[in-house]
Design a protein around this motif. Structure first.
Motif, short mmCIF file in Angstrom:
data_model
loop_
_atom_site.label_atom_id
_atom_site.label_comp_id
_atom_site.label_asym_id
_atom_site.label_seq_id
_atom_site.Cartn_x
_atom_site.Cartn_y
_atom_site.Cartn_z
N ALA A 202 0.90 -1.28 -0.03
CA ALA A 202 0.00 0.01 -0.16
C ALA A 202 0.91 1.34 -0.14
O ALA A 202 0.40 2.21 -0.46
CB ALA A 202 -1.04 0.21 1.21
N ARG A 203 2.08 1.13 0.69
CA ARG A 203 3.09 2.40 0.75
C ARG A 203 4.36 1.91 0.18
O ARG A 203 4.58 0.80 0.42
CB ARG A 203 2.98 3.03 2.13
N PRO A 204 5.33 2.88 0.00
CA PRO A 204 6.64 2.44 -0.26
C PRO A 204 7.24 1.78 0.80
O PRO A 204 7.01 2.30 1.84
CB PRO A 204 7.28 3.85 -0.94
N ASP A 232 0.42 0.06 -4.52
CA ASP A 232 -1.44 -0.19 -4.62
C ASP A 232 -2.09 -0.03 -3.53
O ASP A 232 -1.99 -0.94 -2.62
CB ASP A 232 -1.74 -1.56 -5.48
N PRO A 233 -2.65 1.19 -3.35
CA PRO A 233 -3.37 1.59 -2.13
C PRO A 233 -4.57 0.68 -1.66
O PRO A 233 -4.96 0.36 -0.60
CB PRO A 233 -4.05 2.83 -2.20
N GLU A 234 -4.93 -0.17 -2.63
CA GLU A 234 -6.23 -1.07 -2.69
C GLU A 234 -5.89 -2.35 -1.71
O GLU A 234 -6.52 -3.07 -1.45
CB GLU A 234 -6.69 -1.58 -3.78
N VAL A 235 -4.49 -2.56 -1.63
CA VAL A 235 -3.95 -3.71 -0.80
C VAL A 235 -4.46 -3.57 0.66
O VAL A 235 -4.44 -4.54 1.32
CB VAL A 235 -2.56 -4.15 -0.90
N GLY A 237 -2.71 -2.52 3.23
CA GLY A 237 -2.00 -2.89 3.96
C GLY A 237 -1.45 -4.18 3.92
O GLY A 237 -2.01 -5.09 3.26
N GLY A 238 -0.29 -4.57 4.55
CA GLY A 238 0.28 -5.91 4.44
C GLY A 238 1.07 -5.81 3.07
O GLY A 238 1.32 -4.74 2.38
N VAL A 239 1.26 -7.04 2.36
CA VAL A 239 2.31 -7.26 1.39
C VAL A 239 1.70 -8.44 0.72
O VAL A 239 1.38 -9.40 1.27
CB VAL A 239 3.75 -7.43 1.79
N GLN A 240 1.82 -8.26 -0.66
CA GLN A 240 1.43 -9.47 -1.81
C GLN A 240 2.75 -9.90 -2.50
O GLN A 240 3.18 -8.87 -3.08
CB GLN A 240 0.33 -9.33 -2.63
N VAL A 241 3.11 -10.89 -2.35
CA VAL A 241 4.23 -11.29 -3.10
C VAL A 241 4.18 -12.25 -3.96
O VAL A 241 3.47 -13.45 -3.85
CB VAL A 241 5.45 -11.87 -2.21
N THR A 242 4.61 -12.08 -5.37
CA THR A 242 4.38 -13.28 -6.78
C THR A 242 5.78 -13.63 -6.85
O THR A 242 6.78 -12.61 -7.38
CB THR A 242 3.74 -12.71 -7.89
N VAL A 243 6.00 -14.92 -6.82
CA VAL A 243 7.17 -15.35 -7.42
C VAL A 243 6.86 -16.55 -8.51
O VAL A 243 6.50 -17.46 -8.10
CB VAL A 243 8.05 -16.09 -6.22
N ILE A 248 1.92 -15.31 -2.65
CA ILE A 248 1.98 -15.21 -1.10
C ILE A 248 1.17 -14.14 -0.67
O ILE A 248 1.50 -12.85 -0.81
CB ILE A 248 3.41 -15.17 -0.80
N GLU A 249 -0.08 -14.25 -0.25
CA GLU A 249 -1.00 -13.24 -0.06
C GLU A 249 -0.90 -12.77 1.39
O GLU A 249 -1.18 -13.68 2.36
CB GLU A 249 -2.41 -13.93 -0.22
N GLY A 250 -0.60 -11.47 1.86
CA GLY A 250 -0.52 -11.22 3.30
C GLY A 250 -1.20 -9.86 3.48
O GLY A 250 -0.73 -9.32 4.42
N THR A 251 -2.05 -9.42 2.44
CA THR A 251 -2.75 -8.45 2.60
C THR A 251 -4.10 -8.28 3.46
O THR A 251 -4.61 -9.54 3.30
CB THR A 251 -3.00 -7.60 1.27
N VAL A 252 -4.43 -7.19 3.70
CA VAL A 252 -5.93 -7.21 4.45
C VAL A 252 -6.94 -7.40 3.51
O VAL A 252 -8.05 -7.97 3.86
CB VAL A 252 -6.16 -5.84 5.22
N ALA A 253 -6.87 -6.96 2.22
CA ALA A 253 -7.77 -7.10 1.22
C ALA A 253 -7.82 -8.53 0.71
O ALA A 253 -8.84 -9.10 0.22
CB ALA A 253 -7.41 -6.13 -0.02
N GLY A 254 -6.62 -9.30 0.69
CA GLY A 254 -6.68 -10.78 0.32
C GLY A 254 -7.39 -11.53 1.46
O GLY A 254 -8.23 -12.21 1.22
#
Length: 264
Positions: A202-204, A232-235, A237-243, A248-254
């Protein structure tokens, strides 16, 4: 991508790695790719599984002879000797090697980090500008005109290798400009034996957060990781990682999405 195709691509990677990658080799391979893209009959002739290997070799000699460097000829012969499943598969395999030649040259010059960063930032610029994205992706406009647009935007503002690769990506070998650039960045990471992780937040990230996340992912994957961070502010908070294909979904939106799905 099938395991067999990945094996053949990896073998062709080894052929390029066994010769001296130079800007000339990249230019020559791109020129062959463009010729194949313009000439469907030639693509079919060079990928016909029923054709004798000697006939294909003779066709290559007649077409290119001494027009290509020894290094480019070595890669072309190796590629033409494989079966790629479709006529367009040969051109795609050769374009991969042309891109790798550009990236390898940048690596030799100590500029690969810069090229990676510039490519990623330019792709994000395009993704965030609807007008520019439409202009680059407009298949009704001549490809060369769209490539000139990208060149005009990057000339004098980015490394020459960045400009070349961004212009090539306009051809959208991987269905879109965005996906094609993503493929280039994956190849760049692989040159340094790294995994590429797309990180959506959501933030840098602060430098400390960036380094901590990279260290955690490196431990999980067993090799160094290059992070490509997308804001992407829509996440929420948290972090989404794609490898690769793994998310790997760790966002509130997810988590909210998962909860709604379970309740539906």
């Amino acid at each position: 991508m099938s395991n067999l195709l990945q094996t053949r691509l990896s073998e062709l990677d080894g052929v390029l790695d066994s010769v001296q990658a130079t800007p000339q080799v990249a230019d020559e391979l791109f020129a062959v790719v463009d010729l194949l893209d313009r000439q469907p009959a030639l693509r079919r002739a060079l990928t016909d599984p029923g054709a004798d290997s000697g006939a294909r070799e003779g066709l290559l000699q007649a077409l290119f002879g001494h027009r290509l460097s020894e290094a480019a000829t070595t890669v072309l012969r190796a590629a033409a000797g494989e079966r790629w499943g479709t006529p367009s598969g040969l051109a795609a395999a050769l374009e991969r090697q042309a891109v790798r030649a550009v990236l390898s040259t940048a690596q030799q010059a100590g500029a690969l980090d810069t090229v990676e960063d510039e490519l990623f930032r330019f792709e994000r610029l395009v993704a965030g500008d609807a007008g520019l994205r439409a202009a680059i992706g407009d298949r009704t406009a001549p490809l060369e005109a769209r490539r000139r647009l990208v060149g005009d935007l990057l000339t004098g503002r980015a490394d020459a290798a960045t400009g070349m690769l961004a212009a090539r990506a306009v051809g959208a070998r991987e269905r879109s400009f965005e996906l094609t650039v993503a493929g280039y960045l994956t190849l760049a990471a692989a040159l340094r034996q790294r995994a590429l992780a797309k990180v959506v937040v959501a933030r840098p990230l602060t430098p400390e957060q960036h380094d901590r996340l990279a260290a955690v992912l490196s431990r999980q994957l067993g090799r160094e990781v290059s992070l490509q961070v997308v804001i992407d502010p829509e996440v929420i908070g948290g972090v989404q990682v794609t490898v690769g294909d793994e998310i790997i979904e760790g966002t509130v939106a997810g988590r909210l999405h998962d909860a709604r799905r379970q309740l539906a």
